[in-house]
Design a protein around this motif. Structure first.
Motif, mmCIF file in Angstrom:
data_model
loop_
_atom_site.group_PDB
_atom_site.id
_atom_site.type_symbol
_atom_site.label_atom_id
_atom_site.label_comp_id
_atom_site.label_asym_id
_atom_site.label_seq_id
_atom_site.Cartn_x
_atom_site.Cartn_y
_atom_site.Cartn_z
ATOM 1 N N SER A 285 38.202 34.174 50.923
ATOM 2 C CA SER A 285 38.840 34.825 51.683
ATOM 3 C C SER A 285 38.465 36.258 51.224
ATOM 4 C CB SER A 285 40.269 34.829 51.499
ATOM 5 O OG SER A 285 40.774 35.342 50.295
ATOM 6 N N LEU A 286 38.758 37.224 52.302
ATOM 7 C CA LEU A 286 38.187 38.628 52.001
ATOM 8 C C LEU A 286 39.276 39.567 52.449
ATOM 9 C CD1 LEU A 286 34.904 38.774 53.983
ATOM 10 C CD2 LEU A 286 35.110 38.428 51.321
ATOM 11 N N GLY A 287 39.236 41.030 51.785
ATOM 12 C CA GLY A 287 40.091 42.025 52.121
ATOM 13 C C GLY A 287 39.459 42.988 52.717
ATOM 14 N N GLY A 288 40.130 44.515 52.924
ATOM 15 C CA GLY A 288 39.382 45.289 53.667
ATOM 16 C C GLY A 288 40.646 46.304 53.872
ATOM 17 N N VAL A 289 40.074 47.469 54.794
ATOM 18 C CA VAL A 289 40.987 48.587 55.124
ATOM 19 C C VAL A 289 41.201 48.669 56.465
ATOM 20 C CG1 VAL A 289 41.058 51.113 54.943
ATOM 21 C CG2 VAL A 289 40.219 49.773 53.036
ATOM 22 N N VAL A 290 42.432 48.747 57.002
ATOM 23 C CA VAL A 290 42.884 49.524 58.296
ATOM 24 C C VAL A 290 43.037 50.919 58.514
ATOM 25 C CG1 VAL A 290 44.593 49.268 60.099
ATOM 26 C CG2 VAL A 290 43.738 46.988 59.024
ATOM 27 N N VAL B 185 39.846 45.728 47.450
ATOM 28 C CA VAL B 185 39.253 45.015 48.616
ATOM 29 C C VAL B 185 37.957 44.717 48.608
ATOM 30 C CG1 VAL B 185 40.765 46.501 50.190
ATOM 31 C CG2 VAL B 185 38.212 47.036 49.557
ATOM 32 N N LEU B 186 37.472 44.925 47.477
ATOM 33 C CA LEU B 186 35.871 44.805 47.145
ATOM 34 C C LEU B 186 35.757 43.075 46.835
ATOM 35 C CD1 LEU B 186 34.906 48.003 45.576
ATOM 36 C CD2 LEU B 186 34.416 47.096 47.994
ATOM 37 N N LEU B 187 36.859 42.647 46.358
ATOM 38 C CA LEU B 187 36.806 41.261 45.601
ATOM 39 C C LEU B 187 37.130 40.314 46.735
ATOM 40 C CD1 LEU B 187 39.115 42.020 42.494
ATOM 41 C CD2 LEU B 187 36.694 42.051 42.559
ATOM 42 N N THR B 188 36.659 38.817 46.701
ATOM 43 C CA THR B 188 37.251 37.740 47.468
ATOM 44 C C THR B 188 38.324 37.231 46.927
ATOM 45 O OG1 THR B 188 36.117 36.203 45.861
ATOM 46 C CG2 THR B 188 34.810 37.263 47.575
ATOM 47 N N GLY B 189 39.077 36.441 47.590
ATOM 48 C CA GLY B 189 40.245 36.066 47.030
ATOM 49 C C GLY B 189 40.263 34.991 45.834
ATOM 50 N N LYS B 190 39.122 34.215 45.680
ATOM 51 C CA LYS B 190 38.905 33.591 44.554
ATOM 52 C C LYS B 190 38.948 34.630 43.243
ATOM 53 C CE LYS B 190 37.681 30.199 42.083
ATOM 54 N NZ LYS B 190 38.586 29.192 41.558
ATOM 55 N N ARG C 86 37.091 48.792 57.216
ATOM 56 C CA ARG C 86 36.184 48.352 56.029
ATOM 57 C C ARG C 86 36.610 46.829 55.762
ATOM 58 N NH1 ARG C 86 34.067 49.343 50.798
ATOM 59 N NH2 ARG C 86 34.065 51.505 50.982
ATOM 60 N N ILE C 87 35.412 46.028 55.599
ATOM 61 C CA ILE C 87 35.860 44.604 55.221
ATOM 62 C C ILE C 87 35.005 44.508 53.994
ATOM 63 C CG2 ILE C 87 35.346 41.952 55.482
ATOM 64 C CD1 ILE C 87 37.475 43.054 57.435
ATOM 65 N N LYS C 88 35.527 44.179 52.744
ATOM 66 C CA LYS C 88 34.756 44.097 51.549
ATOM 67 C C LYS C 88 34.013 45.552 51.619
ATOM 68 C CE LYS C 88 33.015 40.661 48.630
ATOM 69 N NZ LYS C 88 31.521 41.063 47.952
ATOM 70 N N ASP C 89 32.724 45.455 51.289
ATOM 71 C CA ASP C 89 32.022 46.337 51.123
ATOM 72 C C ASP C 89 31.298 47.162 52.605
ATOM 73 O OD1 ASP C 89 30.463 44.425 51.286
ATOM 74 O OD2 ASP C 89 29.215 44.897 49.565
ATOM 75 N N ALA D 282 45.011 49.486 52.274
ATOM 76 C CA ALA D 282 44.349 48.312 51.740
ATOM 77 C C ALA D 282 44.911 47.057 51.776
ATOM 78 C CB ALA D 282 43.961 48.973 50.411
ATOM 79 N N PHE D 283 44.068 46.104 52.318
ATOM 80 C CA PHE D 283 44.797 44.700 52.403
ATOM 81 C C PHE D 283 43.801 43.964 51.259
ATOM 82 C CE2 PHE D 283 46.189 46.434 56.233
ATOM 83 C CZ PHE D 283 47.505 45.723 56.674
ATOM 84 N N LYS D 284 44.318 43.200 50.505
ATOM 85 C CA LYS D 284 43.957 42.416 49.442
ATOM 86 C C LYS D 284 43.153 41.069 50.155
ATOM 87 C CE LYS D 284 47.675 39.181 48.331
ATOM 88 N NZ LYS D 284 48.410 38.729 47.052
ATOM 89 N N PRO D 285 42.332 40.468 49.873
ATOM 90 C CA PRO D 285 41.933 39.027 50.452
ATOM 91 C C PRO D 285 42.960 38.104 50.310
ATOM 92 C CG PRO D 285 41.084 39.660 48.121
ATOM 93 C CD PRO D 285 41.430 40.817 48.500
ATOM 94 N N THR D 286 42.970 37.394 51.381
ATOM 95 C CA THR D 286 44.221 36.404 51.483
ATOM 96 C C THR D 286 44.330 35.521 50.307
ATOM 97 O OG1 THR D 286 43.063 36.160 53.756
ATOM 98 C CG2 THR D 286 45.311 34.638 53.144
ATOM 99 N N ALA D 287 45.450 35.410 49.913
ATOM 100 C CA ALA D 287 45.766 34.742 48.708
ATOM 101 C C ALA D 287 45.687 33.197 48.724
ATOM 102 C CB ALA D 287 47.303 34.866 48.344
#
Lengths: 364, 364, 364, 364
Positions: A205-210, B255-260, A158-161, A299-304
């Motif tokens: 930036s974006l997060g997602g799931v591996v 993961v549904l949020l953007t970095g901002k 997953r990336i975002k939604d 779950a990985f958060k969007p890059t800080a």
């Protein structure tokens, strides 16, 4: 001493993003394993920056050197030290970080803990630290494959939604490596790439799931009660930068089922082996592998680090704003895939050796 | 050696559900801490079976005895051994388990690993093992409170699809203990109790989510890179029976949020302290506590042992069916609350001592 | 995993005598310690080969590089990796060792354990491995001195049957370094040098005893019951190559006394401190330092590698003879002195941090 | 956390001499080992007080209870907890110790370290703590014997200046147990008993040397570089109360030989095995067992507690005198014999499992 992981197959990583280099010492590796620098470099190449338009433009070839522990192409049973030199540093990009804390990054907490910080980059909290893990993971993977045919495959789920459809029973490394976002659902992958590309242009930036599957894992790995296999996997995954969550098998969705719906009923397969009809357990029951596929998600958060201006403070207690200039990934997921595989391999290999040590000493 | 947890504040649990008893040895406890048997018993009473209509009817008072390490009401700095005798065993309830594996339970994997199993109950995989953890957690909690005023409060956040509304900044132990399901949202709690009661009557079981907050945790706890605070918390939680997932801060929803959107901007508060406006990090950045509330969630699957008939197999490879007769919880969540608190306390206390050891030796 | 030592101040060494290099990763070092490459190099120079006519003629400058963990002259609290490249290898000297085992050396046992061996030199059993220990010891020494003024001085007490007279209360590094055998009894030192020189000419070798004193060690270091200070010191010393014995305080000679004669009576000194009149305990009672000087002795056997012909066997089970051609020390004692100091420093520093962690967390 | 010993076969002891009891938790024990309470009790009976006129008259039957980890006469692979209750306490004997420090005992250092002390006896520094070691050692011995036929025999080699003549190749448990001083040289044993008896009448105490041989130890046990077999043995022995020295093989006497004299030349025996003509190495080369007998010696000081008056101080800094009234051994050596055997067994068993884990996973 938080830089050491594993009990029998034990790794210690070292190095900051800026300075002499990063690397790993692997202790307890079985002797006589054939291993080449190229096999290790293959995994490092999957992790290195600058490999595509959706990763950080930091250019580092990340060429590894095996300093010890391998002789005439085989492991000696003694510590294997692997070094990757740092290159292409641009400390000027980080001048501002000497005094200003990046939001949701480790700058402020390192200062709080240690009273000192290598502000020329992420220091020890940089993803460069994972080079040592990935190098060690390459060796762990080879042992697991050689001893039991274990296959470990991770991919972007997953990336975002955007969520991909992947068959964990059949997915291959080749399918994963077929696109730059490392998602084996090709149609979804394209949309993911577009989404990341857009975030990059937005200096966001974006997060997602591996998701990761380990197939052909022998029965019996994992040690009650604290070193349950899922507990050690959770620690392994949650020690990767930017992780916020971990699931095994049914995970959080499992709480929506009743026991009757959730339980994996047993049957005897044609070879006479005890198997489960379903696999909501994710290949682990009572903390011990049951021979089914191990399935987990991270779950990985969007890059800080983002290019947009954010409110922050300085190390002397002044409020200010910061727009990061350092090179960074708009989304860590594609490069996180080999990291997740490495951590899973390290846990399984350690428990393989531990099981051998405790349970294969007395004959049945 | 999977029965030991912690590095400086280190516990080792022992015991099966049937046999002489269960307990714990706590090594590395700071000396001169005032502690009474009653303070430990208080937490054990929250964990014990038979405390309400929605827990297992197994009747055990779970009275603890402090065997060593405490003298004249104070800790000696030497190992504290605590023993709880097993009582009210009904091995007859388990006769069938000698040969038949309960689906999604640890029977089959223990046999696969060890080639032997105490089939008179869950053995080492029984939740009785957590008695030792809860007893040790009581001591860890007291140290944390005494040194830094740390408060650790867990509660049932969700049962199946019923989710409670709880303010983690203000929730108290008293609110949690106000009802038998340990959910401080009273209206939701009533519905949860009804749902569990119904599952019990259906000889079925339910799962859910426990949330835990730790307030007033000092900055600086946690060790890069493998012993990040969230990594050790994840391992601690995922070592509890029946857990399938772990989240810190924003978790999988992050993961549904953007970095901002996800980043926690900094500000300076009225006392001059560095704080974050939001807390999606869950109180930990770069693996180190930042002084904000630590928030985590644990997913518990529905209890594997149910009274309905299920397809299964025997240890000799025959297919059969099983309807469990042993006493069991229709939902582990209410009793899991003190277990989660204990595991969080053990991790924080260990890291408190470790931080003191590494970072307080040289004067700043 | 036998390459890691220490619990909070933890080192991991790597490297064989031939190959890319040798080194160490130090994890858990207190942050903000001022340390320079030169301070580490100073100790390595005391250990390096080729420093005098009575050491091996192998020429290695053993210049160290700090790869990580130090920034702007101060420790970061993160792992300090130190690397020394191997130079001046002469594998031809070792060709014979590919098949032939040197008596009383590690060749045969490494083959027995690992089924493989780096026969181009001593591999991991070479004294070159101690480079990492000595480098780490330099940092440990500095911490101990800075925190508590601890002084650690080792010296050659005996070569074969020549025993020196040394006042452990006053002996200084300068006195030790005043001659090439590192014996502060100048008259005895001359005879020792002659004896070693003669052994060298005889293509034979000698052993002896190193004594070490640690002064100003704080009270309270050491942990009952397995990690007693003398137990950890014994392990540290007996892990050095060629050691055959360890003594603390009165040692083996203490068995000749009665309890009345052996006991160290207490008195109150002019500062009001509890002191002992004698120090047969060697500064440790009940496994815990008592503030008196810690005194220990290590027996080193004569170097196994000698130029004279000896009966031995090959790895294919043939009897043969061997006269070693590799460069080697006729007596390891002079170079063992900095190794012993390093190991003592590592143990004391680890226990200093551990004591701080357990016993300084709660205020008295 | 100094109460835990071993890496795969790991024990944790607990308990003070006065209080609820003492015991041990053994984690990592191979499953399916047949073991009975009687086998453990047999070793405890060799260790218990009051067994003869030359040991302490404290009367304790030291009956053990197995609390967990054994089912139907076999080990489960889960933690084995063993408890021995304290009995026959006479706290009145110790009233004086509340304020007065016994010379060369642990009273003063425990107070210095912990700021608190269980003064009703030796607390944690009492030899009663070794009950847990001896119980665990009984299990380790059985594993070693069953897997490889290992025999471990310790005996009193010396009391004060009386040294026995013992053939370590043939000495048996039966010979050792044939007299109350546990010296298989019968003629010397009688003189030793007289000497101890005289010391007892003099309200004085004696020390001595225990020698221990381990026969049929498999080749390949021990891990370079810090966990060399002799290093772990040294730590094991030096963690026993009252030890002042440790030797392996030639020991301190080995320094009197030249390399040519000291080296153990190799030969091929009639079975084609690589053997050594002599055994000055003591069965270990390069930190790894070589298949020859492992021989070690431990020096025990004279018992610190004596009935004669000695100068000492109080915990408030007053000088005073003390004549101990508590029951104590005039010489610890006879009861130290099973302790030494237990510690040797624990080290060998741990390394047996570790070797299996690292080196038996890949097929040769």
């Amino acid at each position: 001493m938080g830089s050491t992981f594993g009990h029998l197959f034990r790794i210690t990583t070292f190095g900051e993003s800026h300075g002499g280099g990063v690397g790993v010492v692997i202790d307890g590796c079985p002797p006589r394993l054939e291993i080449s620098r190229d096999e290790i470099q293959f995994e490092l190449d999957r992790r290195r920056p600058g490999q595509s338009k959706i990763t950080t433009p930091r250019k580092e070839a990340d060429q590894c050197e095996i300093l010890s522990g391998v002789f005439a192409g085989k492991t000696l049973g003694t510590p294997i030290a692997i070094l990757v030199r740092n290159q292409d540093p641009r400390p000027a990009d980080y001048q501002e970080m000497e005094t200003t804390y990046r939001p949701s990054h480790a700058d402020a907490t390192y200062d709080a803990k240690y009273g000192i910080r290598n502000w020329q980059g992420g220091g020890r909290s940089s993803a460069r630290e994972t080079i040592g893990r990935v190098a060690a993971g390459a060796i762990a993977k080879k042992i697991l494959y050689q001893v039991a045919g274990v296959e470990i495959v991770a991919y972007v789920k997953r990336i975002k939604d955007l969520e991909a459809v992947v068959d964990s029973n059949t997915v291959t490394l080749k399918q994963v490596e077929n696109n730059i976002v490392r998602c084996p659902d090709e149609e979804c992958a394209e949309r993911m790439i577009d989404l990341i590309d857009q975030a990059k242009r937005d200096r966001n930036s974006l997060g997602g799931v591996v998701e990761c599957v380990a197939r052909h894992v022998p029965r019996g790995l994992g040690e009650p009660v604290f070193d349950k296999l899922e507990a050690d996997l959770a620690k392994a995954i949650m020690s990767l930068p930017a992780t916020k969550g971990f699931e095994i098998g049914s995970g959080f969705a499992g709480v929506l089922l009743t026991g009757k719906e959730h339980n994996d009923e047993f049957y005897i397969d044609q070879q006479g082996a005890t198997r489960t009809v379903t696999n909501r357990s994710g290949g682990i029951q009572g903390g011990i592998s049951n021979g089914e596929n191990i399935i987990l998600r991270a779950a990985f958060k969007p890059t800080a680090t983002i290019g947009q201006a954010q409110k922050t403070v300085t190390n002397t207690g002044e409020e200010t704003t910061l727009a990061a200039r350092g090179r960074h990934d708009p989304c860590v997921l594609p490069r996180a895939v080999p990291m997740v595989e490495a951590m899973v391999a390290l846990v399984l290999c350690d428990h393989l050796l531990r099981h051998q040590g405790q349970c294969a000493t007395l004959t049945p």
